[in-house]
Design a protein around this motif. Sequence first.
Motif, mmCIF file in Angstrom:
data_model
loop_
_atom_site.group_PDB
_atom_site.id
_atom_site.type_symbol
_atom_site.label_atom_id
_atom_site.label_comp_id
_atom_site.label_asym_id
_atom_site.label_seq_id
_atom_site.Cartn_x
_atom_site.Cartn_y
_atom_site.Cartn_z
ATOM 1 N N LEU A 18 0.819 -1.216 0.000
ATOM 2 C CA LEU A 18 0.000 0.000 0.000
ATOM 3 C C LEU A 18 0.853 1.266 0.000
ATOM 4 C CD1 LEU A 18 -2.776 -1.083 2.535
ATOM 5 C CD2 LEU A 18 -2.816 -1.199 0.028
ATOM 6 N N GLY A 19 2.120 1.143 0.370
ATOM 7 C CA GLY A 19 3.005 2.304 0.399
ATOM 8 C C GLY A 19 3.742 2.553 -0.904
ATOM 9 N N ALA A 20 3.572 1.688 -1.900
ATOM 10 C CA ALA A 20 4.307 1.837 -3.160
ATOM 11 C C ALA A 20 3.927 3.125 -3.898
ATOM 12 C CB ALA A 20 4.076 0.622 -4.057
ATOM 13 N N GLY A 21 2.646 3.437 -3.935
ATOM 14 C CA GLY A 21 2.209 4.668 -4.596
ATOM 15 C C GLY A 21 2.719 5.906 -3.869
ATOM 16 N N TYR A 22 2.709 5.855 -2.552
ATOM 17 C CA TYR A 22 3.214 6.973 -1.746
ATOM 18 C C TYR A 22 4.714 7.158 -1.983
ATOM 19 C CZ TYR A 22 4.075 9.869 2.378
ATOM 20 O OH TYR A 22 4.455 10.879 3.227
ATOM 21 N N THR A 23 5.425 6.045 -2.106
ATOM 22 C CA THR A 23 6.860 6.125 -2.379
ATOM 23 C C THR A 23 7.111 6.759 -3.744
ATOM 24 O OG1 THR A 23 7.202 4.151 -1.034
ATOM 25 C CG2 THR A 23 8.989 4.769 -2.508
ATOM 26 N N LEU A 24 6.284 6.419 -4.722
ATOM 27 C CA LEU A 24 6.407 7.048 -6.041
ATOM 28 C C LEU A 24 6.093 8.539 -5.956
ATOM 29 C CD1 LEU A 24 6.942 6.732 -9.065
ATOM 30 C CD2 LEU A 24 4.546 6.114 -9.355
ATOM 31 N N LEU A 25 5.112 8.901 -5.157
ATOM 32 C CA LEU A 25 4.770 10.302 -4.948
ATOM 33 C C LEU A 25 5.979 11.087 -4.428
ATOM 34 C CD1 LEU A 25 2.735 12.712 -4.507
ATOM 35 C CD2 LEU A 25 2.281 11.710 -2.268
ATOM 36 N N LEU A 26 6.716 10.480 -3.508
ATOM 37 C CA LEU A 26 7.891 11.135 -2.920
ATOM 38 C C LEU A 26 9.157 10.935 -3.743
ATOM 39 C CD1 LEU A 26 7.354 10.257 0.845
ATOM 40 C CD2 LEU A 26 6.667 12.320 -0.385
ATOM 41 N N ASP A 27 9.024 10.284 -4.922
ATOM 42 C CA ASP A 27 10.157 9.975 -5.799
ATOM 43 C C ASP A 27 11.207 9.150 -5.055
ATOM 44 O OD1 ASP A 27 11.401 9.988 -8.279
ATOM 45 O OD2 ASP A 27 12.551 11.796 -7.851
ATOM 46 N N GLY A 28 10.727 8.180 -4.282
ATOM 47 C CA GLY A 28 11.619 7.369 -3.461
ATOM 48 C C GLY A 28 11.973 6.019 -4.047
ATOM 49 N N HIS A 29 11.457 5.695 -5.233
ATOM 50 C CA HIS A 29 11.798 4.412 -5.839
ATOM 51 C C HIS A 29 13.208 4.462 -6.414
ATOM 52 C CE1 HIS A 29 8.039 2.178 -5.568
ATOM 53 N NE2 HIS A 29 7.431 3.344 -5.682
ATOM 54 N N VAL A 30 13.823 3.318 -6.520
ATOM 55 C CA VAL A 30 15.191 3.222 -7.028
ATOM 56 C C VAL A 30 15.204 3.586 -8.509
ATOM 57 C CG1 VAL A 30 17.095 1.629 -7.473
ATOM 58 C CG2 VAL A 30 15.785 1.441 -5.357
ATOM 59 N N ARG A 31 16.169 4.395 -8.866
ATOM 60 C CA ARG A 31 16.325 4.783 -10.269
ATOM 61 C C ARG A 31 17.790 4.555 -10.636
ATOM 62 N NH1 ARG A 31 14.412 10.181 -10.635
ATOM 63 N NH2 ARG A 31 12.439 9.381 -11.403
ATOM 64 N N VAL A 32 18.022 3.848 -11.730
ATOM 65 C CA VAL A 32 19.383 3.672 -12.212
ATOM 66 C C VAL A 32 19.746 4.957 -12.944
ATOM 67 C CG1 VAL A 32 20.926 2.305 -13.656
ATOM 68 C CG2 VAL A 32 19.067 1.191 -12.409
ATOM 69 N N ASP A 33 20.626 5.720 -12.337
ATOM 70 C CA ASP A 33 20.923 7.062 -12.830
ATOM 71 C C ASP A 33 22.267 7.076 -13.552
ATOM 72 O OD1 ASP A 33 21.189 9.726 -13.307
ATOM 73 O OD2 ASP A 33 21.080 10.346 -11.222
ATOM 74 N N ILE A 34 22.230 6.752 -14.844
ATOM 75 C CA ILE A 34 23.456 6.814 -15.628
ATOM 76 C C ILE A 34 23.512 8.147 -16.366
ATOM 77 C CG2 ILE A 34 24.745 5.761 -17.525
ATOM 78 C CD1 ILE A 34 23.433 3.093 -16.698
ATOM 79 N N PHE A 35 22.401 8.484 -17.028
ATOM 80 C CA PHE A 35 22.334 9.714 -17.803
ATOM 81 C C PHE A 35 21.360 10.725 -17.211
ATOM 82 C CE2 PHE A 35 23.105 6.175 -20.776
ATOM 83 C CZ PHE A 35 24.394 6.505 -21.158
#
Length: 167
Positions: free
Chosen positions: A61-78
């Motif tokens: 249930l917290g997955a959407g809230y985590t997306l709201l806070l931009d808290g999901h893992v992002r592979v940041d190469i570029f």
Amino acid sequence: MASLADRLDGVNRAVGSAVRWLAVAMVALQFAIVLLRYVFGVSFIFLDEGVLYMHCALFMLGAGYTLLLDGHVRVDIFYGRWSARGKARMDALGAGLALLPGVLVIAWYTWPFVFNSWKNLDGAISVGGIPASFLLKSLIPAFCLLLAVQGLACLLRDLARLKSSES
């Protein structure tokens, strides 16, 4: 578009504000389980399953809230070096081509499983456990719905950002 995105954000903000308390309850219950087991020598399966249920609810249930806070893992190469427009374009493509279709596929393929679980009122996972695993399985469509709502809000916001940078 921004107004609709804000209302969609409000759904996950409310759910996230409620669900975060499960972390505190989970720690308290786990402490009680350890105390009962090692001090008093007693153990109850339903208490262990209670921690499992809370853990599942917290993350699903917290997955959407985590997306709201931009808290999901992002592979940041570029991504980190891109302009705001480039980031908005990538986020819109990710939401429109990966997140929303992915959540729909999960919901579509798991719906019969969840429906049958409710139809049969599936019982405990273990003997002596909580006799309501159908509730646990219901977290799957709730996860899909909340993540889709937040994905749509993010997509609307990214499209508005792209539209405003064109002008």
